[in-house]
Design an enzyme around this catalytic site. Structure first.
Site, PDB file in Angstrom:
ATOM      1  CG  HIS A 299      -3.381  13.483  -7.016  1.00 27.42           C
ATOM      2  ND1 HIS A 299      -2.181  12.946  -6.623  1.00 27.42           N
ATOM      3  CD2 HIS A 299      -4.155  13.529  -5.909  1.00 27.42           C
ATOM      4  CE1 HIS A 299      -2.232  12.688  -5.318  1.00 27.42           C
ATOM      5  NE2 HIS A 299      -3.414  13.038  -4.866  1.00 27.42           N
ATOM      6  CB  CYS A 300      -1.388   9.384  -7.667  1.00 25.98           C
ATOM      7  SG  CYS A 300      -0.459  10.804  -7.079  1.00 25.98           S
ATOM      8  CB  ILE A 301      -4.446   5.427  -8.260  1.00 26.39           C
ATOM      9  CG1 ILE A 301      -4.013   5.742  -6.821  1.00 26.39           C
ATOM     10  CG2 ILE A 301      -4.485   3.914  -8.456  1.00 26.39           C
ATOM     11  CD1 ILE A 301      -2.617   5.300  -6.476  1.00 26.39           C
TER      12      ILE A 301
END
Length: 437
Positions: A273-275
């Site tokens: 969900h981020c990188i």
């Protein structure tokens, strides 16, 4: 007593009520921490299923035990609803909604805007609003603050606004919501003080910074750091492949240096969900300022090429066995974006499966945490049982996610050809012919 002091006093006396907009992997753990601290907490989510589960005392997040949810619900400290009207009754609001990318890789902050519209509808003076969703620097003040111009209310006086980025790492047994230091940046110093007073109940260590934009940039830096370094080591893997060197040997040897080196490992691509997403928020923001974030864009390009590299490894391995990828049975081992979780968001496994299928492979998968990929990929694809018979009829197995539940020695013994993107079979032995990155 002024509005700030009244709200801080209500928080300290545990009389303040908290609302969490978005009850996903960030919102539910945060709601549990606030409720455990004695603050009455309501979760607001569009999903009727999530709301029903919370109110039944059931957790749908692996890192949150159901017993914790059940005890708090029974104690009257935690509940959930789909109704935005619950915002009319609370003192503090945390926004933890998704911030994905659009198809053109531009930021999609529509969920943040929708949350703001809900807050404006039920706005009342003296409320604290904190955005937790990862976004580009400037969002809190440019997007949220501009929408909270309700009846001339002044930020830092009539209401309080801050940004405090989530730092959740799903599946991490050591670092949870409570013990992970939390960055907080208020629009004014008073906003920071109020937000700090609230989060002190849920998080052990707080890190105040000068502004929301500074806090937003902190989160972007954290994930850009990882993206760029993963991109670097992925490129090293591609270089080692062409030099006929073992990239894992190179990395392990380099990691013996006690200073000046931080170990990152290559893989089949970025997931989660981020990188894969957050650095592109920064890249998008800088394009509007006529600046090219070259490291960010290059890392994204390298990382995005890794699934294709894995598919080429499968083709090369099959060719060496005198087989074509067209019609070959390929078993993907692990489809979650990281080990030991049940999350497939942005998982490189999805791209690998898609590309293998386009080239005519008969693709199946096994993942002990994800029984069904329906809705994530075209067609009805379910996890197959991992057995000697399955490995025997598989032309090539591809290790994408190295779940701890896998017995690598057993897989190495019964598989024929394995493309191992995680170095999981290193030292496992067996008869399989193993190809690394």
């Amino acid at each position: 007593m002024n509005t700030q002091r009244i709200l801080i006093q209500r928080i300290e006396d545990r009389e303040a009520k908290v609302a969490i907009i978005g009850m996903g992997y960030v919102g539910l753990p945060l709601a549990v921490e606030f409720a455990s601290a004695g603050l009455e907490t309501v979760g607001i989510d569009l999903s009727e299923e999530k709301v029903a589960q919370v109110n039944a005392g059931e957790s749908y997040i692996a890192d949150v035990p159901s017993i914790a949810v059940r005890d708090l619900v029974e104690a009257g400290k935690l509940r959930a609803t789909t109704e935005a009207s619950a915002l009319a009754e609370v003192d503090c609001i945390c926004i933890s909604v998704p911030t994905p990318l659009s198809k053109t890789k531009d930021p999609d902050i529509s969920y943040i805007v929708a949350a703001c519209d809900m807050i404006v509808q039920y706005f009342r003076p003296g409320v604290l609003i904190v955005l937790e969703s990862t976004t580009y620097p400037g969002t809190t003040e440019e997007v949220i603050l501009s929408r909270l111009d309700v009846g001339g209310a002044l930020v830092g006086k009539d209401f309080f606004l801050a940004f405090s980025p989530e730092r959740v790492d799903p599946g991490n047994e050591q670092w949870k919501t409570r013990n992970t230091p939390k960055v907080i940046g208020g629009v004014t110093s008073r906003c920071t003080e109020v937000a700090t007073a609230l989060y002190r109940h849920a998080v052990d260590t707080l890190v105040p910074v000068s502004s929301p934009a500074a806090a937003e940039m902190v989160k972007i830096l954290e994930n850009t750091f990882r993206s760029v370094n993963i991109g670097l080591v992925n490129e090293i893997a591609l270089i080692c492949d062409r030099l006929d060197l073992n990239v894992w040997e190179i990395i392990d040897a380099a990691a013996t240096k006690p200073f000046g080196f931080m170990k990152f490992t290559p893989g089949p691509g970025l997931g989660g969900h981020c990188i894969p997403i957050d650095p592109l928020y920064l890249s998008w923001k800088m394009r509007g300022l006529n600046y090219e974030a070259r490291f960010v864009d290059l890392a994204d390009k390298v990382n995005a090429e890794m699934p294709r590299h894995v598919v080429m490894k499968v083709m090369d391995g099959l060719n060496d066995d005198g087989k074509a990828l067209m019609g070959a049975r390929v078993l993907v081992l692990g489809v979650a974006y990281k080990s030991d979780i049940d999350d497939v968001r942005e998982s490189p496994a999805l791209l690998i499966i898609e590309q293998l299928r386009k080239k005519g492979a008969d693709v199946v998968y096994n993942d002990p945490h994800i029984p069904d990929l329906s809705g994530e990929i075209e067609g009805d694809l379910r996890s197959v049982a991992l057995s000697e018979e399955e490995l025997a009829r598989t032309d090539c197995a591809v290790v994408v996610t190295a779940h701890s539940a896998y017995d690598w020695g057993w897989i190495g013994e019964h598989a024929g050809l394995v493309v191992d993107t995680r170095n999981a079979l290193a030292g496992a032995g067996g008869k399989a012919r193993v190809i690394g990155l």
